[in-house]
Enzyme design. Structure first.
Site, PDB file in Angstrom:
ATOM      1  N   ASP A 125      47.320  42.930  46.119  1.00 41.66           N
ATOM      2  CA  ASP A 125      45.945  42.839  46.595  1.00 41.66           C
ATOM      3  C   ASP A 125      45.897  43.429  47.999  1.00 41.66           C
ATOM      4  O   ASP A 125      46.943  43.676  48.611  1.00 41.66           O
ATOM      5  CB  ASP A 125      45.445  41.389  46.600  1.00 41.66           C
ATOM      6  N   ASP A 152      47.794  49.857  47.747  1.00 40.11           N
ATOM      7  CA  ASP A 152      47.172  50.501  46.596  1.00 40.11           C
ATOM      8  C   ASP A 152      48.067  50.369  45.362  1.00 40.11           C
ATOM      9  O   ASP A 152      49.190  50.878  45.337  1.00 40.11           O
ATOM     10  CB  ASP A 152      46.942  51.979  46.933  1.00 40.11           C
ATOM     11  N   ASP A 175      36.763  44.704  40.315  1.00 40.25           N
ATOM     12  CA  ASP A 175      35.423  45.073  40.773  1.00 40.25           C
ATOM     13  C   ASP A 175      34.727  45.865  39.669  1.00 40.25           C
ATOM     14  O   ASP A 175      35.229  46.898  39.228  1.00 40.25           O
ATOM     15  CB  ASP A 175      35.539  45.930  42.037  1.00 40.25           C
ATOM     16  N   LYS A 179      26.834  49.911  39.634  1.00 42.25           N
ATOM     17  CA  LYS A 179      25.933  51.059  39.700  1.00 42.25           C
ATOM     18  C   LYS A 179      26.555  52.257  38.982  1.00 42.25           C
ATOM     19  O   LYS A 179      27.740  52.528  39.112  1.00 42.25           O
ATOM     20  CB  LYS A 179      25.637  51.416  41.159  1.00 42.25           C
ATOM     21  N   ASP A 211      33.848  39.377  33.666  1.00 39.63           N
ATOM     22  CA  ASP A 211      32.608  38.693  33.314  1.00 39.63           C
ATOM     23  C   ASP A 211      31.430  39.656  33.387  1.00 39.63           C
ATOM     24  O   ASP A 211      30.278  39.223  33.350  1.00 39.63           O
ATOM     25  CB  ASP A 211      32.370  37.487  34.229  1.00 39.63           C
ATOM     26  N   THR A 248      39.568  30.002  36.551  1.00 39.50           N
ATOM     27  CA  THR A 248      39.452  29.983  38.011  1.00 39.50           C
ATOM     28  C   THR A 248      38.092  29.452  38.446  1.00 39.50           C
ATOM     29  O   THR A 248      37.151  29.371  37.662  1.00 39.50           O
ATOM     30  CB  THR A 248      39.642  31.396  38.580  1.00 39.50           C
ATOM     31  N   ARG A 249      37.995  29.122  39.746  1.00 42.08           N
ATOM     32  CA  ARG A 249      36.715  28.686  40.298  1.00 42.08           C
ATOM     33  C   ARG A 249      35.660  29.776  40.145  1.00 42.08           C
ATOM     34  O   ARG A 249      34.512  29.508  39.800  1.00 42.08           O
ATOM     35  CB  ARG A 249      36.874  28.334  41.781  1.00 42.08           C
ATOM     36  N   PHE A 250      36.070  31.006  40.429  1.00 40.66           N
ATOM     37  CA  PHE A 250      35.156  32.142  40.296  1.00 40.66           C
ATOM     38  C   PHE A 250      34.630  32.235  38.868  1.00 40.66           C
ATOM     39  O   PHE A 250      33.436  32.401  38.637  1.00 40.66           O
ATOM     40  CB  PHE A 250      35.894  33.423  40.680  1.00 40.66           C
ATOM     41  N   GLU A 251      35.532  32.099  37.892  1.00 41.65           N
ATOM     42  CA  GLU A 251      35.121  32.183  36.494  1.00 41.65           C
ATOM     43  C   GLU A 251      34.222  31.010  36.125  1.00 41.65           C
ATOM     44  O   GLU A 251      33.216  31.180  35.409  1.00 41.65           O
ATOM     45  CB  GLU A 251      36.356  32.208  35.601  1.00 41.65           C
TER      46      GLU A 251
END
Length: 286
Positions: A125, A152, A175, A179, A211, A248-251
């Protein structure tokens, strides 16, 4: 890795209270963490291609800064593209190695490492607070099978990993670049899959999750079309979330908002070996 200091010998920074942001005055040009990850490890050695990631700037807590200073020389890796890594030397064992690209704050990575101590995880990361957080979690939970890479992932795959060296690849919630004009920045593209396939051993699993449904459909399309990968789902399509991928919390927040999370699990197919007939000279005609 070359620094032989033990974690207990390293100086301990002080902070006003746990979790407080680190604030100190740095001289011009002084690195943010002298013994930690470099700001741009690959420098100008490689071409500036379109990046699939966007560095996020946020405050580093005292605990994260402490982990970066003490543990980076032991468990951290800057992706400079200048050498091929000996994974056995990096982890100190001959366990299979899974590469994880984009681990956020590292909670899910730490859970997976704890649940499967005989699989090593090389987690990549560019988010400095997340790097520090994962190092702190690894120390807290006694996880010897986690290494944190900074930079990277494309350079890591292309320049620093040997062919067939990975037992798996995980790309969770990359990510989505929603757009249309940014779709070229999405990581899961045919060119990336060809590179990844060259570093995955036959039978290794590429596991993606997102998601963002339009991105999930694109992932499914390009993976299904790629000759080096085969869907683990009979008949094709998305896979159920496997038990080894933590929620995860995000999920969880996304699910609460009605988001649909899709998992994709594809095998690296065996290397294609030319048939003997392809090596024989064709008789002249006429």
């Amino acid at each position: 890795m070359s620094d032989s200091r033990s974690a207990s010998d390293a100086p301990q920074p002080t902070a006003p209270h746990p979790g407080a942001p680190v604030r100190h005055t740095r001289a011009k040009g002084e690195p943010r963490f002298p013994d930690g990850p470099k700001a741009d490890p690959a420098g100008s050695h490689f071409e500036r291609r379109i990046r699939s990631f966007q560095p996020r700037r946020s405050r580093v807590t005292a605990g994260q800064a402490d982990a970066l200073q003490r543990l980076w020389p032991l468990w951290g890796l800057d992706i400079d593209g200048q050498r091929v890594i000996d994974l056995g030397e990096l982890f100190g064992n001959d366990h299979p190695v899974v590469l994880e690209i984009g681990f956020g704050m590292g909670e899910a990575t730490a859970q997976m490492a704890a649940a499967d101590p005989h699989t090593d995880i090389l987690a990549v990361d560019v988010h400095t607070p997340g790097q520090g957080n994962l190092l702190a979690l690894a120390e807290r939970d006694g996880l010897s099978n986690v290494r944190v890479a900074n930079g990277d992932a494309i350079i890591l795959l292309r320049e620093m990993l040997a062919p067939d060296s990975l037992a798996g690849l995980r790309v969770y919630f990359p990510d989505p670049w929603p757009k249309k004009r940014h779709h070229k920045r999405r990581l899961i593209q045919p060119e990336f899959l060809t590179l990844a396939a060259s570093r995955l051993a036959p039978g290794a699993v590429l596991h993606c999750a997102t998601d963002w449904e339009p991105y999930a459909e694109q992932m499914l399309e390009v993976l299904t079309a790629h000759p080096d990968f085969e869907n683990t789902v009979p008949g094709g399509g998305f896979a159920p979330r496997p038990a080894h991928r933590p929620l995860t919390r995000f999920e969880g927040q996304g699910l609460d908002k009605g988001h649909v999370v899709n998992d994709l699990l594809f095998h690296r197919v065996p290397h294609r070996v030319p048939s003997p007939d392809q090596h024989q000279e064709q008789p002249p005609t006429g």
